[in-house]
Design a protein around this motif. Structure first.
Motif, PDB file in Angstrom:
ATOM      1  N   GLY A   1       0.941  -1.396  -0.109  1.00 29.98           N
ATOM      2  CA  GLY A   1       0.156  -0.022   0.092  1.00 29.98           C
ATOM      3  C   GLY A   1       0.602   1.163  -0.067  1.00 29.98           C
ATOM      4  O   GLY A   1       0.178   2.316  -0.010  1.00 29.98           O
ATOM      5  N   GLU A   2       2.096   1.087  -0.024  1.00 33.26           N
ATOM      6  CA  GLU A   2       3.108   2.453   0.113  1.00 33.26           C
ATOM      7  C   GLU A   2       3.426   2.666  -1.435  1.00 33.26           C
ATOM      8  O   GLU A   2       4.008   3.929  -1.542  1.00 33.26           O
ATOM      9  N   GLU A   3       2.929   1.903  -2.427  1.00 32.48           N
ATOM     10  CA  GLU A   3       2.986   2.538  -3.751  1.00 32.48           C
ATOM     11  C   GLU A   3       1.867   3.629  -4.308  1.00 32.48           C
ATOM     12  O   GLU A   3       1.127   3.794  -3.454  1.00 32.48           O
ATOM     13  N   PRO A   4       2.453   4.318  -5.051  1.00 31.29           N
ATOM     14  CA  PRO A   4       1.537   5.389  -5.503  1.00 31.29           C
ATOM     15  C   PRO A   4      -0.122   4.700  -6.039  1.00 31.29           C
ATOM     16  O   PRO A   4      -0.150   3.439  -6.187  1.00 31.29           O
ATOM     17  N   ILE A   5      -1.272   5.427  -5.621  1.00 30.36           N
ATOM     18  CA  ILE A   5      -2.272   4.877  -5.531  1.00 30.36           C
ATOM     19  C   ILE A   5      -2.843   4.105  -6.915  1.00 30.36           C
ATOM     20  O   ILE A   5      -3.462   3.041  -6.806  1.00 30.36           O
ATOM     21  N   GLU A   6      -2.168   4.435  -8.036  1.00 24.58           N
ATOM     22  CA  GLU A   6      -2.653   3.978  -9.340  1.00 24.58           C
ATOM     23  C   GLU A   6      -1.983   2.527  -9.291  1.00 24.58           C
ATOM     24  O   GLU A   6      -2.454   1.767  -9.970  1.00 24.58           O
ATOM     25  N   LEU A   7      -0.947   2.314  -8.806  1.00 21.71           N
ATOM     26  CA  LEU A   7      -0.026   1.051  -8.860  1.00 21.71           C
ATOM     27  C   LEU A   7      -0.915   0.147  -7.718  1.00 21.71           C
ATOM     28  O   LEU A   7      -1.165  -1.030  -8.187  1.00 21.71           O
ATOM     29  N   VAL A   8      -1.254   0.597  -6.707  1.00 16.67           N
ATOM     30  CA  VAL A   8      -1.982  -0.120  -5.750  1.00 16.67           C
ATOM     31  C   VAL A   8      -3.323  -0.820  -6.484  1.00 16.67           C
ATOM     32  O   VAL A   8      -3.673  -1.930  -6.138  1.00 16.67           O
ATOM     33  N   TYR A   9      -3.998   0.114  -6.931  1.00 18.51           N
ATOM     34  CA  TYR A   9      -5.004  -0.127  -7.921  1.00 18.51           C
ATOM     35  C   TYR A   9      -4.807  -1.177  -8.656  1.00 18.51           C
ATOM     36  O   TYR A   9      -5.724  -2.430  -8.644  1.00 18.51           O
ATOM     37  N   GLU A  10      -3.875  -1.137  -9.721  1.00 17.42           N
ATOM     38  CA  GLU A  10      -3.532  -2.310 -10.545  1.00 17.42           C
ATOM     39  C   GLU A  10      -3.213  -3.548  -9.752  1.00 17.42           C
ATOM     40  O   GLU A  10      -3.563  -4.686 -10.268  1.00 17.42           O
ATOM     41  N   GLN A  11      -2.553  -3.419  -8.621  1.00 16.83           N
ATOM     42  CA  GLN A  11      -2.152  -4.654  -7.849  1.00 16.83           C
ATOM     43  C   GLN A  11      -3.422  -5.544  -7.499  1.00 16.83           C
ATOM     44  O   GLN A  11      -3.569  -6.745  -7.476  1.00 16.83           O
ATOM     45  N   VAL A  12      -4.303  -4.629  -7.079  1.00 14.58           N
ATOM     46  CA  VAL A  12      -5.587  -5.105  -6.504  1.00 14.58           C
ATOM     47  C   VAL A  12      -6.246  -6.016  -7.430  1.00 14.58           C
ATOM     48  O   VAL A  12      -6.717  -7.174  -7.490  1.00 14.58           O
ATOM     49  N   LEU A  13      -6.375  -5.396  -8.741  1.00 12.86           N
ATOM     50  CA  LEU A  13      -7.026  -5.952  -9.881  1.00 12.86           C
ATOM     51  C   LEU A  13      -6.493  -7.319 -10.167  1.00 12.86           C
ATOM     52  O   LEU A  13      -7.122  -8.186 -10.489  1.00 12.86           O
ATOM     53  N   LYS A  14      -5.179  -7.109 -10.416  1.00  7.18           N
ATOM     54  CA  LYS A  14      -4.238  -8.489 -10.883  1.00  7.18           C
ATOM     55  C   LYS A  14      -4.352  -9.391  -9.938  1.00  7.18           C
ATOM     56  O   LYS A  14      -4.571 -10.713 -10.250  1.00  7.18           O
ATOM     57  N   ASN A  15      -3.861  -9.039  -8.597  1.00  7.35           N
ATOM     58  CA  ASN A  15      -3.708 -10.085  -7.578  1.00  7.35           C
ATOM     59  C   ASN A  15      -5.025 -10.579  -7.195  1.00  7.35           C
ATOM     60  O   ASN A  15      -4.918 -12.091  -6.630  1.00  7.35           O
ATOM     61  N   THR A  16      -5.980 -10.289  -7.342  1.00  8.87           N
ATOM     62  CA  THR A  16      -7.245 -10.673  -6.812  1.00  8.87           C
ATOM     63  C   THR A  16      -7.870 -11.546  -8.109  1.00  8.87           C
ATOM     64  O   THR A  16      -8.694 -12.583  -8.033  1.00  8.87           O
ATOM     65  N   GLY A  17      -7.081 -11.519  -9.378  1.00  7.93           N
ATOM     66  CA  GLY A  17      -7.526 -12.287 -10.671  1.00  7.93           C
ATOM     67  C   GLY A  17      -8.854 -11.757 -11.121  1.00  7.93           C
ATOM     68  O   GLY A  17      -9.531 -12.205 -12.289  1.00  7.93           O
ATOM     69  N   ILE A  18      -9.371 -10.558 -10.733  1.00  8.17           N
ATOM     70  CA  ILE A  18     -10.554  -9.803 -11.151  1.00  8.17           C
ATOM     71  C   ILE A  18     -10.185  -9.259 -12.806  1.00  8.17           C
ATOM     72  O   ILE A  18     -11.000  -9.383 -13.579  1.00  8.17           O
ATOM     73  N   ARG A  19      -8.908  -8.719 -12.917  1.00 11.77           N
ATOM     74  CA  ARG A  19      -8.581  -8.445 -14.128  1.00 11.77           C
ATOM     75  C   ARG A  19      -7.062  -9.147 -14.274  1.00 11.77           C
ATOM     76  O   ARG A  19      -6.433  -9.055 -13.600  1.00 11.77           O
ATOM     77  N   THR A  20      -6.830  -9.880 -15.408  1.00  7.26           N
ATOM     78  CA  THR A  20      -5.600 -10.622 -15.517  1.00  7.26           C
ATOM     79  C   THR A  20      -4.579 -10.012 -16.206  1.00  7.26           C
ATOM     80  O   THR A  20      -3.453 -10.519 -16.261  1.00  7.26           O
ATOM     81  N   SER A  21      -4.855  -9.065 -17.259  1.00 10.87           N
ATOM     82  CA  SER A  21      -3.606  -8.466 -18.156  1.00 10.87           C
ATOM     83  C   SER A  21      -3.213  -7.213 -17.227  1.00 10.87           C
ATOM     84  O   SER A  21      -3.702  -6.695 -16.236  1.00 10.87           O
TER      85      SER A  21
END
Ligand code: AMP
Length: 229
Positions: free
Chosen positions: A209-229
Motif C-alpha cells: 500500500g505504499e506504492e502510488p495509488i494507481e499502482l496499488v489499484y492495478e495490484q488489486v485488480l491483478k492479484n485478486t484475479g479480477i483483471r488478469t492483464s
C-alpha cells in the motif's frame, strides 16, 4: 453470475477508503465502509450515534454486536444488487470475521466469492498520511484527500471537494492520540484475523500500500484475479 466480495484489511490510513472510492468511480464496485456508517449515525444524532461518539473520537473499536448487525442488515438489503462489494474496515476482529463467514454460508450469498486483500503500510507512513488527511464534509460523499504538498490525492482547489464542491474537513479521530490508539487496535487483532481466514481456507492477497495509488489499484485488480492483464 458469480459475485465478488472484497475485504480490505489494513491499518487506518492504508488507503482502503481511497481505493474503494476509486473502484466505485471506475468499476462501479460498491463500497461498504463501517466507519462511514458509524459517522453517519453520529452526524444524524441517532441513538446509536450517541452511544458510539466517544469511542470513535478516541479511536476505540465499536462493539462487535453493533457493527455485525449494521453489516448484516446492509448485506441482506443490498447484497444482491452489486456484482462486487468492497468491505472497507470490516471485519476488524475474529468475532466479526466469524459472523461474516457464517452469513456468507446462507443460500442468498451462495454466488458470492470472498477475496481477502491486506493493504500493507508501515506505522510511520500511517502517521504521515493521517496527519495530512482531509475528507469531504458532505456525508453522502466523504471522499478522502491529502493536504501534503505534491500528493496525488490533493484536491484541485484547496479545501474543496473535487466531486461535490463541499468543504473539506479533518476527521475528529485524525489526531496523534487517536491515531496511536487505532494503530494499536489494528495490530492487536491483525494476526488473529489472518489466522482465522487461513483456518477457513481463504488466501490472503498481500498488497504493497505504499506504492502510488494507481499502482496499488492495478495490484488489486491483478492479484485478486479480477483483471488478469
Ligand atoms: P474507519 O473509518 O474505518 O477508520 O473507522 C473509524 C472508526 O469507526 C474506528 O476507529 C472505530 O471506532 C469505528 N469502526 C469502524 N469499523 C469498525 C469495525 N469493523 N469494528 C469496530 N469499530 C469500527
Amino acid at each position: 453470475m458469480q459475485k465478488n466480495m472484497l475485504i480490505f484489511l489494513g491499518p487506518p490510513g492504508s488507503g482502503k477508503g481511497s481505493l474503494s472510492q476509486l473502484f466505485f468511480r471506475r468499476e462501479k464496485w460498491q463500497q461498504l465502509s463501517t466507519g462511514n456508517l458509524c459517522r453517519q449515525h453520529i452526524i444524524n444524532k441517532t441513538e446509536i450515534g450517541k452511544t458510539i461518539d466517544f469511542a470513535m473520537k478516541s479511536g476505540k473499536l465499536i462493539s462487535d454486536s453493533l457493527i455485525i448487525s449494521m453489516v448484516a442488515d446492509w448485506l441482506r438489503g443490498n447484497g444482491q444488487k452489486y456484482s462486487t462489494i468492497i468491505l472497507d474496515g470490516f471485519p476488524r476482529t475474529v468475532e466479526q470475521a466469524s459472523a461474516l463467514h457464517e452469513l456468507l454460508l446462507q443460500p442468498e450469498f451462495a454466488d458470492m466469492k470472498l477475496k481477502v486483500v491486506r493493504v500493507n503500510v508501515s506505522d510511520k507512513a500511517v502517521h504521515e498520511r493521517l496527519t495530512g488527511r482531509t475528507i469531504c464534509e458532505n456525508n453522502k460523499c466523504q471522499v478522502v484527500y491529502s493536504n501534503h504538498s505534491g500528493s496525488q490525492l490533493g484536491p484541485v482547489k484547496e479545501m474543496v471537494c473535487d466531486i461535490c464542491s463541499c468543504k473539506l474537513v479533518r476527521r475528529h479521530d485524525d489526531n496523534i492520540t487517536a491515531i496511536d490508539e487505532r494503530l494499536q487496535q489494528y495490530h492487536k487483532h491483525e494476526n488473529a484475523l489472518i489466522a482465522f481466514f487461513n483456518s477457513v481456507g481463504e488466501t490472503i492477497i498481500e498488497i504493497n500500500g505504499e506504492e502510488p495509488i494507481e499502482l496499488v489499484y492495478e495490484q488489486v485488480l491483478k492479484n485478486t484475479g479480477i483483471r488478469t492483464s
